[in-house]
Design a protein around this motif. Sequence first.
Motif, PDB file in Angstrom:
ATOM      1  N   PHE A 242     -17.648  88.732 -10.288  1.00 34.60           N
ATOM      2  CA  PHE A 242     -16.842  88.107  -9.083  1.00 34.60           C
ATOM      3  C   PHE A 242     -17.201  89.209  -8.020  1.00 34.60           C
ATOM      4  O   PHE A 242     -17.548  88.957  -6.752  1.00 34.60           O
ATOM      5  CB  PHE A 242     -15.369  88.061  -9.353  1.00 34.60           C
ATOM      6  CG  PHE A 242     -14.872  86.903  -8.863  1.00 34.60           C
ATOM      7  CD1 PHE A 242     -14.297  85.848 -10.116  1.00 34.60           C
ATOM      8  CD2 PHE A 242     -14.886  86.364  -7.704  1.00 34.60           C
ATOM      9  CE1 PHE A 242     -13.989  84.654  -9.656  1.00 34.60           C
ATOM     10  CE2 PHE A 242     -14.562  85.190  -7.299  1.00 34.60           C
ATOM     11  CZ  PHE A 242     -13.930  84.300  -8.445  1.00 34.60           C
ATOM     12  N   LEU A 243     -17.043  90.435  -8.120  1.00 38.89           N
ATOM     13  CA  LEU A 243     -17.329  91.606  -7.417  1.00 38.89           C
ATOM     14  C   LEU A 243     -18.571  91.495  -6.616  1.00 38.89           C
ATOM     15  O   LEU A 243     -18.695  91.661  -5.477  1.00 38.89           O
ATOM     16  CB  LEU A 243     -17.003  92.948  -7.802  1.00 38.89           C
ATOM     17  CG  LEU A 243     -16.855  94.058  -6.962  1.00 38.89           C
ATOM     18  CD1 LEU A 243     -15.945  94.002  -5.962  1.00 38.89           C
ATOM     19  CD2 LEU A 243     -17.022  95.328  -7.944  1.00 38.89           C
ATOM     20  N   TYR A 244     -19.720  91.286  -7.431  1.00 40.18           N
ATOM     21  CA  TYR A 244     -21.136  91.402  -6.750  1.00 40.18           C
ATOM     22  C   TYR A 244     -21.451  90.006  -6.563  1.00 40.18           C
ATOM     23  O   TYR A 244     -22.623  89.768  -6.004  1.00 40.18           O
ATOM     24  CB  TYR A 244     -21.916  91.885  -7.880  1.00 40.18           C
ATOM     25  CG  TYR A 244     -21.785  93.360  -8.284  1.00 40.18           C
ATOM     26  CD1 TYR A 244     -21.906  94.534  -7.240  1.00 40.18           C
ATOM     27  CD2 TYR A 244     -21.442  93.831  -9.442  1.00 40.18           C
ATOM     28  CE1 TYR A 244     -21.675  95.620  -7.373  1.00 40.18           C
ATOM     29  CE2 TYR A 244     -21.212  95.326  -9.727  1.00 40.18           C
ATOM     30  CZ  TYR A 244     -21.328  96.262  -8.788  1.00 40.18           C
ATOM     31  OH  TYR A 244     -21.061  97.474  -8.974  1.00 40.18           O
ATOM     32  N   GLY A 245     -20.741  88.779  -6.978  1.00 38.28           N
ATOM     33  CA  GLY A 245     -21.105  87.600  -6.764  1.00 38.28           C
ATOM     34  C   GLY A 245     -22.451  87.195  -7.475  1.00 38.28           C
ATOM     35  O   GLY A 245     -23.275  86.830  -7.461  1.00 38.28           O
ATOM     36  N   ASN A 246     -22.297  87.930  -8.732  1.00 43.11           N
ATOM     37  CA  ASN A 246     -23.293  87.942  -9.628  1.00 43.11           C
ATOM     38  C   ASN A 246     -23.314  86.791 -10.799  1.00 43.11           C
ATOM     39  O   ASN A 246     -22.395  86.998 -11.759  1.00 43.11           O
ATOM     40  CB  ASN A 246     -23.674  89.245 -10.420  1.00 43.11           C
ATOM     41  CG  ASN A 246     -24.814  89.215 -11.349  1.00 43.11           C
ATOM     42  OD1 ASN A 246     -24.769  88.863 -12.390  1.00 43.11           O
ATOM     43  ND2 ASN A 246     -25.836  89.937 -10.909  1.00 43.11           N
ATOM     44  N   MET A 247     -23.977  85.714 -10.801  1.00 37.90           N
ATOM     45  CA  MET A 247     -23.760  84.598 -11.727  1.00 37.90           C
ATOM     46  C   MET A 247     -23.760  84.992 -13.059  1.00 37.90           C
ATOM     47  O   MET A 247     -23.195  84.336 -13.813  1.00 37.90           O
ATOM     48  CB  MET A 247     -24.770  83.474 -11.418  1.00 37.90           C
ATOM     49  CG  MET A 247     -24.325  82.975 -10.022  1.00 37.90           C
ATOM     50  SD  MET A 247     -22.552  82.533  -9.762  1.00 37.90           S
ATOM     51  CE  MET A 247     -22.424  82.251  -8.090  1.00 37.90           C
ATOM     52  N   VAL A 248     -24.821  85.634 -13.493  1.00 41.20           N
ATOM     53  CA  VAL A 248     -24.882  85.670 -15.000  1.00 41.20           C
ATOM     54  C   VAL A 248     -23.778  86.696 -15.585  1.00 41.20           C
ATOM     55  O   VAL A 248     -23.361  86.405 -16.737  1.00 41.20           O
ATOM     56  CB  VAL A 248     -26.391  86.459 -15.377  1.00 41.20           C
ATOM     57  CG1 VAL A 248     -26.274  88.055 -15.229  1.00 41.20           C
ATOM     58  CG2 VAL A 248     -26.628  86.012 -16.884  1.00 41.20           C
ATOM     59  N   MET A 249     -23.222  87.740 -14.982  1.00 39.26           N
ATOM     60  CA  MET A 249     -22.041  88.416 -15.273  1.00 39.26           C
ATOM     61  C   MET A 249     -21.003  87.549 -15.506  1.00 39.26           C
ATOM     62  O   MET A 249     -20.042  87.568 -16.260  1.00 39.26           O
ATOM     63  CB  MET A 249     -21.792  89.782 -14.356  1.00 39.26           C
ATOM     64  CG  MET A 249     -22.733  90.860 -14.204  1.00 39.26           C
ATOM     65  SD  MET A 249     -22.221  92.144 -13.475  1.00 39.26           S
ATOM     66  CE  MET A 249     -20.964  92.647 -14.184  1.00 39.26           C
ATOM     67  N   LEU A 250     -20.817  86.434 -14.408  1.00 42.51           N
ATOM     68  CA  LEU A 250     -19.720  85.837 -14.300  1.00 42.51           C
ATOM     69  C   LEU A 250     -19.652  84.883 -15.330  1.00 42.51           C
ATOM     70  O   LEU A 250     -18.663  84.630 -16.075  1.00 42.51           O
ATOM     71  CB  LEU A 250     -19.644  84.949 -12.957  1.00 42.51           C
ATOM     72  CG  LEU A 250     -18.391  84.126 -12.549  1.00 42.51           C
ATOM     73  CD1 LEU A 250     -17.156  85.284 -12.145  1.00 42.51           C
ATOM     74  CD2 LEU A 250     -18.622  83.277 -11.391  1.00 42.51           C
ATOM     75  N   THR A 251     -20.721  84.033 -15.589  1.00 43.34           N
ATOM     76  CA  THR A 251     -20.749  83.268 -16.775  1.00 43.34           C
ATOM     77  C   THR A 251     -20.730  83.659 -18.090  1.00 43.34           C
ATOM     78  O   THR A 251     -19.948  83.331 -18.945  1.00 43.34           O
ATOM     79  CB  THR A 251     -22.194  82.240 -16.800  1.00 43.34           C
ATOM     80  OG1 THR A 251     -23.126  83.087 -16.671  1.00 43.34           O
ATOM     81  CG2 THR A 251     -22.271  81.292 -15.512  1.00 43.34           C
TER      82      THR A 251
ATOM     83  N   THR B 178     -10.274  93.042  -7.788  1.00 41.13           N
ATOM     84  CA  THR B 178     -11.077  92.734  -8.676  1.00 41.13           C
ATOM     85  C   THR B 178     -11.276  94.073  -9.369  1.00 41.13           C
ATOM     86  O   THR B 178     -11.756  94.064 -10.427  1.00 41.13           O
ATOM     87  CB  THR B 178     -12.398  92.219  -8.070  1.00 41.13           C
ATOM     88  OG1 THR B 178     -12.077  91.023  -7.208  1.00 41.13           O
ATOM     89  CG2 THR B 178     -13.308  91.720  -9.010  1.00 41.13           C
ATOM     90  N   ILE B 179     -11.700  95.067  -8.523  1.00 45.02           N
ATOM     91  CA  ILE B 179     -12.078  96.413  -9.153  1.00 45.02           C
ATOM     92  C   ILE B 179     -10.959  96.952  -9.823  1.00 45.02           C
ATOM     93  O   ILE B 179     -11.362  97.630 -10.864  1.00 45.02           O
ATOM     94  CB  ILE B 179     -12.426  97.191  -7.817  1.00 45.02           C
ATOM     95  CG1 ILE B 179     -13.713  96.885  -7.225  1.00 45.02           C
ATOM     96  CG2 ILE B 179     -12.696  98.871  -8.085  1.00 45.02           C
ATOM     97  CD1 ILE B 179     -14.086  97.570  -5.938  1.00 45.02           C
ATOM     98  N   LEU B 180      -9.839  97.020  -9.323  1.00 45.07           N
ATOM     99  CA  LEU B 180      -8.679  97.739 -10.103  1.00 45.07           C
ATOM    100  C   LEU B 180      -8.215  96.734 -11.341  1.00 45.07           C
ATOM    101  O   LEU B 180      -8.246  97.535 -12.480  1.00 45.07           O
ATOM    102  CB  LEU B 180      -7.465  97.763  -9.263  1.00 45.07           C
ATOM    103  CG  LEU B 180      -7.225  98.572  -8.230  1.00 45.07           C
ATOM    104  CD1 LEU B 180      -5.995  98.672  -7.376  1.00 45.07           C
ATOM    105  CD2 LEU B 180      -7.869 100.055  -8.489  1.00 45.07           C
ATOM    106  N   GLY B 181      -8.642  95.598 -11.430  1.00 46.80           N
ATOM    107  CA  GLY B 181      -8.390  94.706 -12.638  1.00 46.80           C
ATOM    108  C   GLY B 181      -9.359  94.962 -13.501  1.00 46.80           C
ATOM    109  O   GLY B 181      -9.089  95.208 -14.607  1.00 46.80           O
TER     110      GLY B 181
END
Lengths: 278, 102
Positions: free
Chosen positions: A230-239, A123-126
């Motif tokens: 994805f990395l932080y499990g943060n929904m607003v960044m994900l959506t 995830t980080i390298l991506g």
Amino acid sequence: MEYVLSLEIIYLIASVTYILGLKMLGHPETARRGNLIAATGMTLAILGTIFLYEGEVPGFIYILIAIAIVLGTVLGWLKAKRVQMTKMPELVSLFNGMGGASAALIGLIEFGHYQGNTLSMITILGGIIIGSISFSGSMIAWGKLNGTFKKPLRLPKYNLLNNLIFLGIIAFAGYMVWSQSGSQLFLYILFFGALAYGVLFVLPIGGADMPVVISLLNSFTGLAAALGGFLYGNMVMLTGGILVGSAGTILTFAMCNAMNRSLVNVIFGGFGDTDSGG
Amino acid sequence: MTELIDFISNNFQMIYIVILMIFVGVEVIGHVPAVLHTPLMSGANAIHGVVIIGAILVMLGADPDNTLALALGFVAVLLGTLNVVGGFVVTDRMLEMFKKKK
């Protein structure tokens, strides 16, 4: 009752405003209101993240965050308010690059914190690769639109060369994940490699095709933001990230269609403009 | 392979959201008139400025003695803010022009 103000609910509201905002931006009569709604959701999400953070944070870090936000707001506001109508697309490209750079920087900082976790490392390298390509590519697109790089610059066999470099970057990142490398040197080689690829990717493309390229890089940045989610499990960044990644991709195709060209032709093109004799 | 299966079962909600959001993104763009392509791109550009949340989280969670992380985090928050504020304001200006022209 304190759950009413919980961060998760704020994030949920913000996610809904992004969807509504994008939907309304697609209709002439509601477009402006849609933009405003999404902006309100974004403000809520940012304030919530800062004020509802659980954990001990030294005061000076809050001050640093406040300075960065105030500085960014003033600069961004002035720049956007003063720009001429004809120069707006290049400004969009500039701001898109800023988002990509932000995503890449997050990856650079977090690299050392998730050692040994294969999927976090991917995830980080991506995020670093996509964010860097989006940043340097957007800077070149910005330069092309404001006249710094007028002519498409093509190295010999540029398509082959670019694809090889891209495969090289992926292979190198794959090696880093496989070997669980914690090397900062490797990290920066990957970062600068991705930056160089972004430059080489956009340089050969003609200025008239820049809006399509910016739209493509726009969806890249969305993807980079989603990887952060994805990395932080943060929904607003994900959506938010996935929404822009997917909507941006469709929009890119729609823009190609409007010009009667295929995306492959725009990116690997070249023959398009030799055919027309230009 | 077991790691992948573990990953999927541990993050099932996120995977759901990713898949559903992809469809929402496609549906939302649907049939947009070509004149709105640029404002829409600009609006989407502002929305991916949500990356600033990650930059803020980096800063909030950073080790106070790690100057490099704080400096990079500061720049990340600054650039993220430029993306958000600049993105929304420039979109608003585009749409303002658009309205006048009609």
